[in-house]
Motif scaffolding. Structure first.
Motif, PDB file in Angstrom:
ATOM      1  N   LEU A  35      86.936  95.510 141.035  1.00 36.84           N
ATOM      2  CA  LEU A  35      88.084  95.141 140.098  1.00 36.84           C
ATOM      3  C   LEU A  35      87.706  95.048 138.510  1.00 36.84           C
ATOM      4  CD1 LEU A  35      88.237  91.632 138.965  1.00 36.84           C
ATOM      5  CD2 LEU A  35      88.047  91.705 141.912  1.00 36.84           C
ATOM      6  N   MET A  36      88.578  95.074 137.795  1.00 36.11           N
ATOM      7  CA  MET A  36      88.244  94.827 136.413  1.00 36.11           C
ATOM      8  C   MET A  36      89.023  93.487 135.866  1.00 36.11           C
ATOM      9  SD  MET A  36      87.313  95.248 133.327  1.00 36.11           S
ATOM     10  CE  MET A  36      87.469  95.381 131.513  1.00 36.11           C
ATOM     11  N   PRO A  37      88.541  92.448 135.747  1.00 35.85           N
ATOM     12  CA  PRO A  37      89.251  91.155 135.187  1.00 35.85           C
ATOM     13  C   PRO A  37      89.921  91.266 133.778  1.00 35.85           C
ATOM     14  CG  PRO A  37      86.790  90.854 134.982  1.00 35.85           C
ATOM     15  CD  PRO A  37      86.937  92.003 135.710  1.00 35.85           C
ATOM     16  N   GLY A  38      89.717  92.177 132.834  1.00 36.67           N
ATOM     17  CA  GLY A  38      90.040  92.233 132.151  1.00 36.67           C
ATOM     18  C   GLY A  38      89.252  91.647 130.660  1.00 36.67           C
ATOM     19  N   PHE A  72      81.382  98.344 116.708  1.00 38.61           N
ATOM     20  CA  PHE A  72      81.744  99.495 117.806  1.00 38.61           C
ATOM     21  C   PHE A  72      83.149  99.565 117.971  1.00 38.61           C
ATOM     22  CE2 PHE A  72      81.112 100.940 122.494  1.00 38.61           C
ATOM     23  CZ  PHE A  72      80.672 102.230 122.096  1.00 38.61           C
ATOM     24  N   ILE A  73      83.816  98.452 118.029  1.00 41.52           N
ATOM     25  CA  ILE A  73      85.348  98.475 118.468  1.00 41.52           C
ATOM     26  C   ILE A  73      85.974  99.197 116.998  1.00 41.52           C
ATOM     27  CG2 ILE A  73      87.514  96.927 118.149  1.00 41.52           C
ATOM     28  CD1 ILE A  73      85.699  94.965 119.936  1.00 41.52           C
ATOM     29  N   ALA A  74      85.567  98.817 115.790  1.00 38.83           N
ATOM     30  CA  ALA A  74      85.948  99.403 114.459  1.00 38.83           C
ATOM     31  C   ALA A  74      85.773 100.947 114.511  1.00 38.83           C
ATOM     32  CB  ALA A  74      85.463  98.690 113.405  1.00 38.83           C
ATOM     33  N   SER A  75      84.569 101.561 115.156  1.00 41.69           N
ATOM     34  CA  SER A  75      84.408 102.895 115.180  1.00 41.69           C
ATOM     35  C   SER A  75      85.423 103.502 115.759  1.00 41.69           C
ATOM     36  CB  SER A  75      82.881 103.124 115.588  1.00 41.69           C
ATOM     37  OG  SER A  75      82.857 102.871 117.024  1.00 41.69           O
ATOM     38  N   GLY A  76      86.168 102.847 116.805  1.00 37.25           N
ATOM     39  CA  GLY A  76      87.227 103.572 117.790  1.00 37.25           C
ATOM     40  C   GLY A  76      86.537 104.243 119.017  1.00 37.25           C
ATOM     41  N   GLU A  77      85.172 103.996 119.014  1.00 37.97           N
ATOM     42  CA  GLU A  77      84.578 104.332 120.328  1.00 37.97           C
ATOM     43  C   GLU A  77      84.739 103.411 121.343  1.00 37.97           C
ATOM     44  OE1 GLU A  77      80.416 105.742 119.858  1.00 37.97           O
ATOM     45  OE2 GLU A  77      80.626 105.868 117.417  1.00 37.97           O
ATOM     46  N   LEU A  78      85.318 102.277 121.232  1.00 40.85           N
ATOM     47  CA  LEU A  78      85.508 101.466 122.435  1.00 40.85           C
ATOM     48  C   LEU A  78      86.842 100.914 122.280  1.00 40.85           C
ATOM     49  CD1 LEU A  78      84.414  99.534 124.592  1.00 40.85           C
ATOM     50  CD2 LEU A  78      83.902  97.901 123.212  1.00 40.85           C
ATOM     51  N   ALA A  97      94.238 100.568 140.546  1.00 43.26           N
ATOM     52  CA  ALA A  97      94.274 101.184 139.241  1.00 43.26           C
ATOM     53  C   ALA A  97      94.700 102.810 139.428  1.00 43.26           C
ATOM     54  CB  ALA A  97      93.033 100.993 138.670  1.00 43.26           C
ATOM     55  N   GLU A  98      95.421 103.096 138.601  1.00 47.50           N
ATOM     56  CA  GLU A  98      95.899 104.590 138.689  1.00 47.50           C
ATOM     57  C   GLU A  98      94.653 105.484 138.222  1.00 47.50           C
ATOM     58  OE1 GLU A  98      98.697 105.872 139.703  1.00 47.50           O
ATOM     59  OE2 GLU A  98      99.460 103.851 140.280  1.00 47.50           O
ATOM     60  N   PRO A  99      94.404 106.561 138.993  1.00 40.76           N
ATOM     61  CA  PRO A  99      93.376 107.602 138.227  1.00 40.76           C
ATOM     62  C   PRO A  99      94.014 108.222 137.102  1.00 40.76           C
ATOM     63  CG  PRO A  99      93.960 107.989 140.733  1.00 40.76           C
ATOM     64  CD  PRO A  99      95.028 106.907 140.110  1.00 40.76           C
ATOM     65  N   VAL A 100      92.934 108.476 136.186  1.00 40.24           N
ATOM     66  CA  VAL A 100      93.046 109.099 134.921  1.00 40.24           C
ATOM     67  C   VAL A 100      92.311 110.198 134.782  1.00 40.24           C
ATOM     68  CG1 VAL A 100      93.966 106.993 133.825  1.00 40.24           C
ATOM     69  CG2 VAL A 100      91.433 107.270 133.610  1.00 40.24           C
ATOM     70  N   ALA A 101      92.618 111.155 134.091  1.00 40.79           N
ATOM     71  CA  ALA A 101      91.777 112.506 133.856  1.00 40.79           C
ATOM     72  C   ALA A 101      91.180 112.414 132.897  1.00 40.79           C
ATOM     73  CB  ALA A 101      92.683 113.721 133.865  1.00 40.79           C
ATOM     74  N   ARG A 157      89.131 109.574 129.542  1.00 36.81           N
ATOM     75  CA  ARG A 157      88.805 108.291 129.470  1.00 36.81           C
ATOM     76  C   ARG A 157      88.847 108.091 127.817  1.00 36.81           C
ATOM     77  NH1 ARG A 157      89.568 104.853 133.165  1.00 36.81           N
ATOM     78  NH2 ARG A 157      88.210 103.409 131.630  1.00 36.81           N
ATOM     79  N   ALA A 158      88.855 108.950 126.947  1.00 35.14           N
ATOM     80  CA  ALA A 158      88.987 108.871 125.669  1.00 35.14           C
ATOM     81  C   ALA A 158      90.317 107.831 125.255  1.00 35.14           C
ATOM     82  CB  ALA A 158      88.894 110.021 125.014  1.00 35.14           C
ATOM     83  N   GLY A 159      90.055 106.866 124.659  1.00 36.18           N
ATOM     84  CA  GLY A 159      90.814 105.755 124.333  1.00 36.18           C
ATOM     85  C   GLY A 159      91.902 105.119 125.479  1.00 36.18           C
ATOM     86  N   ALA A 160      91.417 105.552 126.796  1.00 34.81           N
ATOM     87  CA  ALA A 160      92.267 104.717 127.859  1.00 34.81           C
ATOM     88  C   ALA A 160      91.633 103.218 127.870  1.00 34.81           C
ATOM     89  CB  ALA A 160      92.021 105.464 128.942  1.00 34.81           C
ATOM     90  N   VAL A 161      92.314 102.247 128.245  1.00 35.07           N
ATOM     91  CA  VAL A 161      91.808 101.060 128.209  1.00 35.07           C
ATOM     92  C   VAL A 161      92.191 100.728 129.815  1.00 35.07           C
ATOM     93  CG1 VAL A 161      92.111 100.093 125.999  1.00 35.07           C
ATOM     94  CG2 VAL A 161      94.098 100.079 127.348  1.00 35.07           C
ATOM     95  N   ALA A 162      92.705 101.527 130.480  1.00 39.99           N
ATOM     96  CA  ALA A 162      93.315 101.110 132.033  1.00 39.99           C
ATOM     97  C   ALA A 162      92.857 102.467 132.688  1.00 39.99           C
ATOM     98  CB  ALA A 162      94.731 100.702 132.025  1.00 39.99           C
ATOM     99  N   GLY A 163      93.017 102.045 134.125  1.00 38.74           N
ATOM    100  CA  GLY A 163      92.734 103.283 135.011  1.00 38.74           C
ATOM    101  C   GLY A 163      91.413 103.304 135.621  1.00 38.74           C
ATOM    102  N   VAL A 164      91.240 104.354 136.278  1.00 38.41           N
ATOM    103  CA  VAL A 164      89.843 104.621 137.137  1.00 38.41           C
ATOM    104  C   VAL A 164      89.754 106.298 137.011  1.00 38.41           C
ATOM    105  CG1 VAL A 164      90.833 104.453 139.388  1.00 38.41           C
ATOM    106  CG2 VAL A 164      88.438 104.343 139.130  1.00 38.41           C
TER     107      VAL A 164
END
Length: 164
Positions: free
Chosen positions: A63-66, A85-91, A129-133, A135-142
């Protein structure tokens, strides 16, 4: 039987035909976990375990607590580096949660009959969690590869080979 509790638990999971991928930061725990593959459980061992944890009662999920800001989980991180790192858009971070909101998925998996018999899945926000194809920019899913049993078995084999 001269094994640690974690080795016993992992040996039991492996006996069930499941693949476990326990996480650890320390090499000694990784070695301990890999050694669980060598533990042989007798019929008596299995009977003793199933007397306290009948088949189907014990399950394992991730699980991901958030993004829980009000904890000291990030106390070893340099906050400026995280901010950069957050400001760079990579996270990408999900919205912040309270401690109670972050604990809700753990409580669901520990106590809810709605997840009875569900194993090997990844949960977030009190749901599978819903599967995602992508990951770029995604904050949810697996990621789909994280649900692939062949990948899990291959990762276990590589980990085992690396620690000898």
């Amino acid at each position: 039987m001269n094994v640690t509790p974690s080795q016993l638990a992992l040996a039991w999971v492996l006996h069930q035909g499941a693949v476990a991928i326990p996480g650890t930061k320390r090499r000694r725990y990784l070695e301990e976990n890999v050694a669980a593959a060598e533990v042989t459980l007798t019929t008596g061992d299995i009977a003793a375990i199933e007397a306290v944890a009948p088949h189907g009662v014990v399950t394992a999920n991730a699980l991901m607590p958030g993004n829980i800001a009000d904890t000291s989980l990030a106390r070893h991180m340099d906050m400026q580096q995280v901010a950069d790192f957050i400001a760079s858009g990579e996270l990408a971070l999900p919205p912040q949660k309270t401690v109670e909101q972050g604990a809700a998925t753990s409580v669901l998996l520990a106590a809810s009959p709605t997840v009875e018999g569900v194993i090997g899945r990844y949960f977030e926000d009190c749901a599978q969690a819903e599967p995602v194809a992508e990951r770029a920019g995604a904050v949810a899913g697996v990621a789909r590869y994280a649900l692939d049993r062949e990948n899990a078995a291959r990762l276990w084999a590589v980990s085992e080979a690396l620690v000898g």
